[in-house]
Design a protein around this motif. Structure first.
Motif, PDB file in Angstrom:
ATOM      1  N   PRO A  35      41.777  45.571  41.231  1.00  0.00           N
ATOM      2  CA  PRO A  35      41.583  44.146  41.340  1.00  0.00           C
ATOM      3  C   PRO A  35      41.859  43.490  42.820  1.00  0.00           C
ATOM      4  O   PRO A  35      42.902  44.055  43.505  1.00  0.00           O
ATOM      5  CB  PRO A  35      42.431  43.340  40.274  1.00  0.00           C
ATOM      6  CG  PRO A  35      42.834  44.211  39.641  1.00  0.00           C
ATOM      7  CD  PRO A  35      42.893  45.595  40.263  1.00  0.00           C
ATOM      8  N   SER A  36      41.005  42.539  43.183  1.00  0.00           N
ATOM      9  CA  SER A  36      41.403  41.841  44.562  1.00  0.00           C
ATOM     10  C   SER A  36      41.245  40.449  44.606  1.00  0.00           C
ATOM     11  O   SER A  36      40.443  39.876  43.642  1.00  0.00           O
ATOM     12  CB  SER A  36      40.302  42.657  45.452  1.00  0.00           C
ATOM     13  OG  SER A  36      39.082  41.981  45.288  1.00  0.00           O
ATOM     14  N   TRP A  37      41.819  39.696  45.475  1.00  0.00           N
ATOM     15  CA  TRP A  37      41.785  38.367  45.610  1.00  0.00           C
ATOM     16  C   TRP A  37      40.913  37.844  46.678  1.00  0.00           C
ATOM     17  O   TRP A  37      41.173  38.278  47.776  1.00  0.00           O
ATOM     18  CB  TRP A  37      43.127  37.745  45.589  1.00  0.00           C
ATOM     19  CG  TRP A  37      43.167  36.211  45.276  1.00  0.00           C
ATOM     20  CD1 TRP A  37      43.342  35.397  46.254  1.00  0.00           C
ATOM     21  CD2 TRP A  37      43.104  35.296  44.076  1.00  0.00           C
ATOM     22  NE1 TRP A  37      43.322  33.959  45.802  1.00  0.00           N
ATOM     23  CE2 TRP A  37      43.254  34.134  44.336  1.00  0.00           C
ATOM     24  CE3 TRP A  37      42.880  35.863  42.732  1.00  0.00           C
ATOM     25  CZ2 TRP A  37      42.985  33.100  43.334  1.00  0.00           C
ATOM     26  CZ3 TRP A  37      42.766  35.016  41.710  1.00  0.00           C
ATOM     27  CH2 TRP A  37      43.229  33.392  42.019  1.00  0.00           C
ATOM     28  N   PRO A  38      39.913  36.878  46.904  1.00  0.00           N
ATOM     29  CA  PRO A  38      39.877  36.021  45.586  1.00  0.00           C
ATOM     30  C   PRO A  38      38.639  36.463  44.385  1.00  0.00           C
ATOM     31  O   PRO A  38      38.507  35.545  43.443  1.00  0.00           O
ATOM     32  CB  PRO A  38      39.436  34.736  46.142  1.00  0.00           C
ATOM     33  CG  PRO A  38      38.647  35.155  47.256  1.00  0.00           C
ATOM     34  CD  PRO A  38      39.407  36.266  47.826  1.00  0.00           C
ATOM     35  N   HIS A  75      38.562  38.566  41.898  1.00  0.00           N
ATOM     36  CA  HIS A  75      39.104  38.646  40.620  1.00  0.00           C
ATOM     37  C   HIS A  75      39.254  37.376  40.063  1.00  0.00           C
ATOM     38  O   HIS A  75      39.276  36.828  38.955  1.00  0.00           O
ATOM     39  CB  HIS A  75      40.011  39.482  40.297  1.00  0.00           C
ATOM     40  CG  HIS A  75      39.565  40.888  40.313  1.00  0.00           C
ATOM     41  ND1 HIS A  75      39.265  41.674  39.264  1.00  0.00           N
ATOM     42  CD2 HIS A  75      38.891  41.611  41.408  1.00  0.00           C
ATOM     43  CE1 HIS A  75      38.847  42.911  39.380  1.00  0.00           C
ATOM     44  NE2 HIS A  75      38.446  42.854  40.624  1.00  0.00           N
ATOM     45  N   GLY A  76      39.552  36.269  40.991  1.00  0.00           N
ATOM     46  CA  GLY A  76      39.751  34.575  40.540  1.00  0.00           C
ATOM     47  C   GLY A  76      38.477  34.304  40.001  1.00  0.00           C
ATOM     48  O   GLY A  76      38.328  33.649  38.873  1.00  0.00           O
TER      49      GLY A  76
END
Length: 295
Positions: free
Chosen positions: A203-206, A208-209
């Motif tokens: 997962p990475s942001w943003p 996966h937001g």
């Protein structure tokens, strides 16, 4: 109530392609996490209503099989978005309206109007125009390949809608069949994802937001509404309301991502909309439906 649920669900899922495009991840990655993030939420909702789930074990397996087609739809549709944009990819995937009417006739005996035969050539011409016909002003990195992926997604989507509708003939709460189907889709994407390239489980942001919002909004809330409506409406009539999705997605794509299809592609989009709209409208056979208790 089923009509309201279908309209509301179609509006919510119209943001699916937009949220995936905002995440800016590989198609297989977006497809997997869209389903994976939704599974525990749907599982919790189903657990609370499990006493009302009167489906047979065979019906539950059919819902999971529908999920295999949903997973294939996710991957090919996301590939189409990458190549031709959110609006046109969603339009192509929703050419399933014609396929649903035909398959409902062939498999379930829901004989459609002869308008289907008249609409097929119109649809084919529209799809050809959406592909851009090799013109330099066509929108998308590879409009032809995007069109091919979009049509494969439409075929998978058709099978998913019909199998899911068939799996919940007992009119059990929608969360059960949607949980089974989404679980099947997640497993399918996990197995098939690496084959399509760019599969990333970290997962990475943003990013996966956006994917979490995609899972909780369209995949959970939107599809709960659609799944509730599916067994309570004729197949083609349900598709009429789902047709709202590609229209709205094209609007969101233009407003948010400045997607500007060429005049040729827009003409094709109009032909596809006219064809599938005519099929869905004139093949919708109204019948009284007994409404069971809701979720």
């Amino acid at each position: 109530m089923p009509l309201i649920a279908a309209l509301g669900g179609a509006t919510i899922i119209s943001f699916s392609a937009i949220l995936f495009a905002a995440a800016d991840v590989a198609p297989a990655t977006g497809a997997f996490f869209r389903a994976a993030y939704a599974v525990p939420v749907l599982g919790a909702i189903w657990w609370r209503t499990r006493s009302q789930d009167t489906r047979s074990p065979r019906a539950r397996w059919l819902a999971r099989a529908a999920g295999v087609m949903l997973g294939a739809d996710f991957i090919t549709w996301h590939l189409s978005i990458d190549h031709i944009g959110a609006g046109l990819a969603t339009l192509l995937a929703n050419s399933q309206v014609v396929l649903v009417a035909l398959l409902a006739w062939l498999i379930f005996g829901e004989k459609p109007s002869r308008i289907v035969a008249a609409a097929i050539p119109l649809l084919l011409v529209g799809v050809a125009l959406v592909s851009g016909l090799g013109r330099d002003d066509s929108y998308g990195e590879n409009p032809l390949l995007g069109t091919v992926f979009g049509l494969v997604a439409a075929l998978m989507y058709s099978g998913y809608l019909l199998a899911l509708r068939r799996s919940n003939r007992a009119h059990a709460p929608a969360a059960g069949s949607l949980f089974d189907a989404t679980l099947g889709a997640a497993l399918t994407c996990l197995v098939a994802g690496p084959l399509s390239g760019g599969f990333d489980l970290v997962p990475s942001w943003p990013a996966h937001g956006w994917l979490l919002l995609l899972a909780l909004g369209p995949q959970v809330l939107g599809w709960l509404a659609i799944t509730y409506a599916l067994p309570r409406l004729p197949a083609a009539e349900t598709s009429t309301f789902i047709l709202l999705q590609p229209v709205l997605t094209m609007v969101w794509g233009a407003l948010i991502f400045a997607e500007r299809p060429s005049p040729t592609q827009l003409a094709g989009a109009i032909l596809v909309l006219v064809g599938v709209g005519a099929v869905a409208t004139f093949t919708a056979r109204r019948r009284p439906v007994e409404e069971p208790a809701g979720v």
